[in-house]
Design a protein around this motif. Structure first.
Motif, short mmCIF file in Angstrom:
data_model
loop_
_atom_site.label_atom_id
_atom_site.label_comp_id
_atom_site.label_asym_id
_atom_site.label_seq_id
_atom_site.Cartn_x
_atom_site.Cartn_y
_atom_site.Cartn_z
N TRP A 1 -80.87 18.29 -30.49
CA TRP A 1 -80.73 18.91 -31.81
C TRP A 1 -81.57 18.12 -32.80
O TRP A 1 -81.62 16.89 -32.74
CB TRP A 1 -79.27 18.90 -32.25
CG TRP A 1 -78.39 19.80 -31.43
CD1 TRP A 1 -78.10 19.67 -30.09
CD2 TRP A 1 -77.68 20.95 -31.89
NE1 TRP A 1 -77.25 20.68 -29.70
CE2 TRP A 1 -76.97 21.47 -30.78
CE3 TRP A 1 -77.55 21.57 -33.13
CZ2 TRP A 1 -76.17 22.61 -30.89
CZ3 TRP A 1 -76.75 22.70 -33.24
CH2 TRP A 1 -76.07 23.21 -32.12
N ILE A 2 -82.21 18.82 -33.73
CA ILE A 2 -83.04 18.16 -34.74
C ILE A 2 -82.38 18.27 -36.11
O ILE A 2 -82.11 19.38 -36.58
CB ILE A 2 -84.45 18.77 -34.78
CG1 ILE A 2 -85.17 18.53 -33.45
CG2 ILE A 2 -85.25 18.19 -35.94
CD1 ILE A 2 -86.59 19.02 -33.41
N PRO A 3 -82.10 17.13 -36.75
CA PRO A 3 -81.57 17.14 -38.12
C PRO A 3 -82.72 17.34 -39.10
O PRO A 3 -83.46 16.41 -39.40
CB PRO A 3 -80.93 15.76 -38.25
CG PRO A 3 -81.75 14.88 -37.34
CD PRO A 3 -82.23 15.75 -36.21
N LEU A 4 -82.88 18.55 -39.57
CA LEU A 4 -84.09 18.93 -40.30
C LEU A 4 -84.28 18.16 -41.61
O LEU A 4 -83.34 17.97 -42.39
CB LEU A 4 -84.04 20.42 -40.64
CG LEU A 4 -84.39 21.39 -39.52
CD1 LEU A 4 -84.03 22.82 -39.91
CD2 LEU A 4 -85.87 21.31 -39.17
N ILE A 5 -85.53 17.76 -41.82
CA ILE A 5 -85.91 17.26 -43.13
C ILE A 5 -85.90 18.42 -44.12
O ILE A 5 -85.89 19.59 -43.74
CB ILE A 5 -87.32 16.64 -43.11
CG1 ILE A 5 -88.37 17.70 -42.74
CG2 ILE A 5 -87.40 15.45 -42.18
CD1 ILE A 5 -89.79 17.28 -42.99
N THR A 6 -85.89 18.10 -45.41
CA THR A 6 -86.09 19.10 -46.46
C THR A 6 -87.47 18.89 -47.06
O THR A 6 -87.69 17.89 -47.76
CB THR A 6 -85.02 18.98 -47.55
OG1 THR A 6 -83.72 19.18 -46.98
CG2 THR A 6 -85.25 20.03 -48.64
N PRO A 7 -88.42 19.77 -46.79
CA PRO A 7 -89.77 19.60 -47.37
C PRO A 7 -89.75 19.88 -48.87
O PRO A 7 -89.04 20.78 -49.34
CB PRO A 7 -90.61 20.65 -46.63
CG PRO A 7 -89.77 21.14 -45.49
CD PRO A 7 -88.35 20.95 -45.91
N PHE A 8 -90.55 19.12 -49.60
CA PHE A 8 -90.72 19.34 -51.03
C PHE A 8 -92.19 19.57 -51.34
O PHE A 8 -93.08 19.05 -50.65
CB PHE A 8 -90.23 18.14 -51.84
CG PHE A 8 -88.75 17.84 -51.68
CD1 PHE A 8 -87.80 18.75 -52.12
CD2 PHE A 8 -88.32 16.66 -51.10
CE1 PHE A 8 -86.44 18.48 -51.99
CE2 PHE A 8 -86.98 16.37 -50.96
CZ PHE A 8 -86.03 17.29 -51.39
N ALA A 9 -92.44 20.34 -52.39
CA ALA A 9 -93.79 20.55 -52.90
C ALA A 9 -93.73 20.56 -54.42
O ALA A 9 -93.06 21.42 -55.01
CB ALA A 9 -94.38 21.86 -52.38
N ASP A 10 -94.38 19.58 -55.03
CA ASP A 10 -94.37 19.43 -56.49
C ASP A 10 -92.94 19.37 -57.02
O ASP A 10 -92.61 19.96 -58.06
CB ASP A 10 -95.14 20.58 -57.15
CG ASP A 10 -96.60 20.61 -56.74
OD1 ASP A 10 -97.19 19.52 -56.57
OD2 ASP A 10 -97.15 21.71 -56.56
N GLY A 11 -92.08 18.69 -56.29
CA GLY A 11 -90.72 18.46 -56.74
C GLY A 11 -89.70 19.51 -56.34
O GLY A 11 -88.50 19.27 -56.44
N ALA A 12 -90.16 20.67 -55.90
CA ALA A 12 -89.25 21.75 -55.52
C ALA A 12 -89.16 21.86 -54.00
O ALA A 12 -90.05 21.40 -53.27
CB ALA A 12 -89.72 23.08 -56.11
N VAL A 13 -88.08 22.46 -53.51
CA VAL A 13 -87.96 22.68 -52.07
C VAL A 13 -89.08 23.62 -51.62
O VAL A 13 -89.32 24.66 -52.22
CB VAL A 13 -86.59 23.28 -51.72
CG1 VAL A 13 -86.52 23.63 -50.24
CG2 VAL A 13 -85.47 22.31 -52.09
N ASP A 14 -89.76 23.24 -50.55
CA ASP A 14 -90.84 24.04 -49.98
C ASP A 14 -90.26 24.90 -48.86
O ASP A 14 -90.21 24.50 -47.70
CB ASP A 14 -91.94 23.12 -49.45
CG ASP A 14 -93.19 23.89 -49.01
OD1 ASP A 14 -93.09 25.11 -48.81
OD2 ASP A 14 -94.24 23.25 -48.83
N HIS A 15 -89.81 26.09 -49.22
CA HIS A 15 -89.13 26.95 -48.25
C HIS A 15 -90.09 27.48 -47.19
O HIS A 15 -89.67 27.70 -46.04
CB HIS A 15 -88.43 28.10 -48.97
CG HIS A 15 -87.20 27.66 -49.73
ND1 HIS A 15 -85.97 27.53 -49.15
CD2 HIS A 15 -87.06 27.28 -51.03
CE1 HIS A 15 -85.10 27.11 -50.05
NE2 HIS A 15 -85.73 26.96 -51.20
N ALA A 16 -91.35 27.68 -47.53
CA ALA A 16 -92.32 28.14 -46.53
C ALA A 16 -92.50 27.08 -45.44
O ALA A 16 -92.54 27.40 -44.24
CB ALA A 16 -93.65 28.46 -47.20
N ALA A 17 -92.62 25.82 -45.84
CA ALA A 17 -92.76 24.75 -44.85
C ALA A 17 -91.49 24.60 -44.02
O ALA A 17 -91.56 24.36 -42.81
CB ALA A 17 -93.09 23.43 -45.56
#
Length: 305
Positions: A8-24
């Motif tokens: 199981w992978i505990p997912l990172i939360t990607p950010f882009a310019d301070g906001a959550v990067d939902h596409a990534a």
């Protein structure tokens, strides 16, 4: 009942310019589904949930669940793989030290299609073991989903003693444990007891835990080369010890670098070096040092994704 075996992978939360990067984030879910991992953990420690407000946490979880389901919906394609033919199970981290607030969060999650909830001991307050039993029992009573205990005294300030774990194992909804306490005696006792699925939470203990009869691992370092971690698990569970040993020894440098500085900074630096995410974290977490980032970038250049 959910099955918490495998990687199981505990997912990172990607950010882009301070906001959550939902596409990534969505791309990462698809990546790990294709790699054949057993499941994902949303809003675990690696996902920096303490830096996300309630709306952001809900949005992150919604993206992960949607992306995990989307791969199953793609199964109509003739060339869909087995991993794409079913939704990828998602565990959700629920943390805190106020039982009533956590009960409210559990109730919010009850209606969602999740595999279970991952719950650590109350942090900072350092309750007595009797309080820990009462806390987990109340949360498990309220949960419509299986509960995975998270024993990580380095972060919470209190460990789950073996007697406590064996007491909690009797609860019908407490099904597994993410074992980060670093006690071989406790790990072996739980495996021998057999009521809880034991998942290694310290990545360097994946080999020993699975060989001893554990169910798998929740491994942050598996963000990179997840196929190799899946191959390691399969080799060990199929009794191919020599093959499993070779795979594990090859993964050790990656695992060591992934935790050379506070998680998830090293793994974000490695994923950023290969274009999956931006190298962004939220305070109080900071980026990996320049020296470690250089070593991680070199690792990314020399090893396949």
């Amino acid at each position: 009942m959910s099955d918490f075996s495998g990687i199981w992978i505990p997912l990172i939360t990607p950010f882009a310019d301070g906001a959550v990067d939902h596409a990534a984030l969505r791309a990462l879910v698809r990546r790990y589904a294709d790699a054949g991992v057993a499941g994902l953990v949303a809003l675990g420690t690696t996902g920096e949930p303490a830096t996300l407000d309630a709306a952001e946490q809900d949005a992150v979880l919604a993206t992960i669940l949607d992306a995990a389901q989307a791969d199953a919906n793609a199964a109509d394609a003739a060339d869909a793989t087995d991993a794409q033919r079913r939704p990828l199970p998602v565990l959700v981290g629920v943390s805190g030290n106020h039982t009533a607030s956590m009960l409210a969060r559990i109730e919010q999650l009850n209606s969602l299609p999740i595999a279970g909830v991952l719950i650590a001991a109350p942090y900072y307050t350092r309750p007595a073991q009797a309080g820990i039993v009462a806390h987990f029992s109340a949360l498990a009573d309220a949960s419509a989903h299986p509960v995975v205990l998270y024993d990580i005294p380095q972060r919470t300030g209190v460990r789950l003693e073996l007697d406590t774990l064996l007491t909690l194992a009797a609860h019908p909804r407490i099904q597994a444990i993410k074992d980060c306490a670093g006690s071989l005696d406790t790990t072996l006792a739980l495996i021998r007891d057999g009521r809880l699925q034991v998942l290694a939470g310290n990545d360097l203990e994946v080999f020993s835990t699975v060989c001893a009869g554990g169910s798998g691992a929740i491994a942050a370092s598996a963000h990179w080369r997840p196929e190799r971690f899946v191959a390691l698990y399969r080799a060990l569970t199929e009794g191919k010890l020599d093959e499993g040993r070779r795979i594990f020894h090859a993964l050790v440098p990656q695992i060591q670098l992934a935790f050379a500085e506070p998680n998830p900074a090293p793994m974000k630096a490695l994923l950023a070096a290969t274009g999956w995410v931006r190298n962004e974290l939220r305070l109080p977490m900071t980026r990996a040092s320049a020296a470690l980032t250089e070593r991680l970038a070199a690792l990314g250049e020399t090893l396949p994704r």
